[in-house]
Motif scaffolding. Structure first.
Motif, PDB file in Angstrom:
ATOM      1  N   VAL A 147       0.850  -1.190   0.000  1.00 41.12           N
ATOM      2  CA  VAL A 147       0.000   0.000   0.000  1.00 41.12           C
ATOM      3  C   VAL A 147       0.885   1.239   0.000  1.00 41.12           C
ATOM      4  N   CYS A 148       0.624   2.155  -0.931  1.00 48.42           N
ATOM      5  CA  CYS A 148       1.359   3.418  -1.023  1.00 48.42           C
ATOM      6  C   CYS A 148       0.389   4.590  -0.978  1.00 48.42           C
ATOM      7  N   LYS A 149       0.807   5.659  -0.288  1.00 52.44           N
ATOM      8  CA  LYS A 149      -0.044   6.847  -0.149  1.00 52.44           C
ATOM      9  C   LYS A 149       0.787   8.101  -0.349  1.00 52.44           C
ATOM     10  N   ASP A 150       0.166   9.113  -0.975  1.00 48.81           N
ATOM     11  CA  ASP A 150       0.743  10.456  -1.007  1.00 48.81           C
ATOM     12  C   ASP A 150      -0.395  11.458  -0.841  1.00 48.81           C
ATOM     13  N   THR A 151      -0.177  12.707  -1.225  1.00 46.94           N
ATOM     14  CA  THR A 151      -1.167  13.744  -0.931  1.00 46.94           C
ATOM     15  C   THR A 151      -2.516  13.510  -1.604  1.00 46.94           C
ATOM     16  N   SER A 152      -2.539  12.856  -2.757  1.00 43.05           N
ATOM     17  CA  SER A 152      -3.810  12.649  -3.457  1.00 43.05           C
ATOM     18  C   SER A 152      -4.048  11.229  -3.931  1.00 43.05           C
ATOM     19  N   ASN A 153      -3.040  10.364  -3.816  1.00 46.38           N
ATOM     20  CA  ASN A 153      -3.170   9.004  -4.342  1.00 46.38           C
ATOM     21  C   ASN A 153      -3.143   7.952  -3.247  1.00 46.38           C
ATOM     22  N   LEU A 154      -3.960   6.933  -3.434  1.00 43.66           N
ATOM     23  CA  LEU A 154      -3.918   5.718  -2.629  1.00 43.66           C
ATOM     24  C   LEU A 154      -3.812   4.554  -3.599  1.00 43.66           C
ATOM     25  N   LEU A 155      -2.728   3.776  -3.460  1.00 42.79           N
ATOM     26  CA  LEU A 155      -2.475   2.680  -4.397  1.00 42.79           C
ATOM     27  C   LEU A 155      -2.256   1.382  -3.637  1.00 42.79           C
ATOM     28  N   VAL A 156      -2.818   0.309  -4.172  1.00 41.13           N
ATOM     29  CA  VAL A 156      -2.682  -1.007  -3.552  1.00 41.13           C
ATOM     30  C   VAL A 156      -2.288  -2.009  -4.636  1.00 41.13           C
ATOM     31  N   TRP A 157      -1.241  -2.763  -4.354  1.00 40.28           N
ATOM     32  CA  TRP A 157      -0.813  -3.836  -5.254  1.00 40.28           C
ATOM     33  C   TRP A 157      -0.884  -5.170  -4.523  1.00 40.28           C
ATOM     34  N   TYR A 158      -1.313  -6.202  -5.239  1.00 43.00           N
ATOM     35  CA  TYR A 158      -1.183  -7.581  -4.783  1.00 43.00           C
ATOM     36  C   TYR A 158      -0.185  -8.242  -5.726  1.00 43.00           C
ATOM     37  N   LEU A 159       1.011  -8.543  -5.203  1.00 42.89           N
ATOM     38  CA  LEU A 159       2.100  -9.063  -6.017  1.00 42.89           C
ATOM     39  C   LEU A 159       2.277 -10.554  -5.770  1.00 42.89           C
ATOM     40  N   GLN A 177       4.723 -10.673 -10.173  1.00 45.33           N
ATOM     41  CA  GLN A 177       3.756 -10.056 -11.067  1.00 45.33           C
ATOM     42  C   GLN A 177       2.585  -9.456 -10.285  1.00 45.33           C
ATOM     43  N   THR A 178       2.099  -8.310 -10.745  1.00 42.67           N
ATOM     44  CA  THR A 178       0.897  -7.723 -10.167  1.00 42.67           C
ATOM     45  C   THR A 178      -0.313  -8.521 -10.626  1.00 42.67           C
ATOM     46  N   VAL A 179      -1.053  -9.089  -9.675  1.00 42.26           N
ATOM     47  CA  VAL A 179      -2.247  -9.840 -10.045  1.00 42.26           C
ATOM     48  C   VAL A 179      -3.502  -8.991  -9.873  1.00 42.26           C
ATOM     49  N   TYR A 180      -3.393  -7.922  -9.064  1.00 43.34           N
ATOM     50  CA  TYR A 180      -4.548  -7.047  -8.818  1.00 43.34           C
ATOM     51  C   TYR A 180      -4.017  -5.714  -8.310  1.00 43.34           C
ATOM     52  N   HIS A 181      -4.590  -4.617  -8.800  1.00 39.32           N
ATOM     53  CA  HIS A 181      -4.089  -3.285  -8.449  1.00 39.32           C
ATOM     54  C   HIS A 181      -5.244  -2.299  -8.374  1.00 39.32           C
ATOM     55  N   GLU A 182      -5.255  -1.486  -7.313  1.00 40.63           N
ATOM     56  CA  GLU A 182      -6.255  -0.428  -7.157  1.00 40.63           C
ATOM     57  C   GLU A 182      -5.539   0.922  -7.082  1.00 40.63           C
ATOM     58  N   HIS A 183      -6.127   1.930  -7.734  1.00 42.22           N
ATOM     59  CA  HIS A 183      -5.548   3.282  -7.716  1.00 42.22           C
ATOM     60  C   HIS A 183      -6.686   4.286  -7.609  1.00 42.22           C
ATOM     61  N   SER A 184      -6.734   4.997  -6.499  1.00 46.68           N
ATOM     62  CA  SER A 184      -7.715   6.073  -6.335  1.00 46.68           C
ATOM     63  C   SER A 184      -6.981   7.398  -6.223  1.00 46.68           C
ATOM     64  N   ASN A 185      -7.597   8.456  -6.761  1.00 42.41           N
ATOM     65  CA  ASN A 185      -6.995   9.785  -6.745  1.00 42.41           C
ATOM     66  C   ASN A 185      -8.057  10.791  -6.326  1.00 42.41           C
ATOM     67  N   SER A 186      -7.810  11.486  -5.222  1.00 40.54           N
ATOM     68  CA  SER A 186      -8.791  12.425  -4.685  1.00 40.54           C
ATOM     69  C   SER A 186      -8.818  13.739  -5.447  1.00 40.54           C
ATOM     70  N   HIS A 187      -7.715  14.081  -6.117  1.00 31.39           N
ATOM     71  CA  HIS A 187      -7.659  15.339  -6.863  1.00 31.39           C
ATOM     72  C   HIS A 187      -8.449  15.241  -8.160  1.00 31.39           C
ATOM     73  N   TYR A 188      -8.222  14.160  -8.912  1.00 30.84           N
ATOM     74  CA  TYR A 188      -8.931  13.968 -10.180  1.00 30.84           C
ATOM     75  C   TYR A 188     -10.198  13.126 -10.003  1.00 30.84           C
ATOM     76  N   ASN A 189     -10.430  12.671  -8.786  1.00 28.03           N
ATOM     77  CA  ASN A 189     -11.659  11.965  -8.439  1.00 28.03           C
ATOM     78  C   ASN A 189     -11.893  10.731  -9.311  1.00 28.03           C
ATOM     79  N   PHE A 190     -10.926   9.802  -9.292  1.00 24.08           N
ATOM     80  CA  PHE A 190     -11.152   8.537  -9.984  1.00 24.08           C
ATOM     81  C   PHE A 190     -10.752   7.373  -9.090  1.00 24.08           C
TER      82      PHE A 190
END
Length: 221
Positions: A182-194, A200-213
């Protein structure tokens, strides 16, 4: 004597009078939009539901190095339920360069950081970054922490990462023993399952509060 006038209305006149054609057409478009929205929402939900946690892994496990890739390697996934792919076009001391089927060209030194260069990668404007690393990234094991700072020219972005757990998970491709990063910065939250077997990445989530996705990538091969 009273004259009685009988006026007959045809069904067509009645429909046009009480249900104007422009109203019917707007209603049809609205219904079509709502149906498409429901289908899209169900696709996202179905994709999100594809990751099923089976159990925690209590043994001491590590991923010693990143996945070994060659030029021409193609990453294939479902991005929010829709087919997505990117192909590695070059490897150099500057990083690994990829081009996606959406036209985005990006160069990465390490997958947990932002790219060092990106072009046509919506919703971001084209740009470059200089990275510095706080601690060694590899090997990865539960409890490992590190951070990456990206100098974007106009401000520095610090991304803090931690290997939170080891889990056996199930996706549409089967079951995998993984490390959850799990990685976090000012606007991003990212999760990898390796995958423990090859990184290899088998599943990945990326949310961004600034661009709202909120994007979900599920590797399909």
């Amino acid at each position: 004597m009273i004259d009685v006038v009988i006026v007959q209305f045809s069904p067509e006149f009645f429909i046009k009078s009480f249900f104007p054609i422009h109203y019917i057409m707007r209603s049809a478009r609205l219904i079509k939009f709502l149906l498409l929205f429901v289908v899209f929402a169900s696709l996202i939900e179905a994709t999100h539901a594809e990751l099923i946690k089976i159990r925690d892994i209590t043994d001491a496990v590590t991923i010693d190095a990143p996945q070994v890739l060659d030029v021409g390697y193609q990453y294939n996934a479902l991005l929010n339920g829709m087919p997505y792919s990117k192909t590695m076009t070059s490897i150099s001391s500057k990083g690994l360069t990829w081009i996606g089927n959406n036209g985005c060209i990006s160069t990465y030194l390490v997958q947990f950081a932002i790219p060092v260069k990106w072009v046509r990668c919506q919703p971001y404007e084209d740009g470059t970054a200089k990275l510095t690393f706080g601690g060694a990234i590899w090997p990865l094991f539960v409890g490992k922490e590190f951070f990456i700072t990206a100098d974007l020219g106009y401000f520095n972005l610090r991304r803090n990462c931690k290997v939170e757990s080891a889990q056996r998970v199930k996706t549409g491709m089967g079951e995998f023993d993984t490390l959850k990063v799990v990685c976090k910065d000012t606007s991003n939250l990212l999760v990898w399952y390796l995958s423990l077997s090859d990184g290899q990445t088998v599943y990945h989530e990326h949310s961004n509060s600034h661009y709202n996705f909120f994007n979900i990538y599920e590797t399909v091969e």
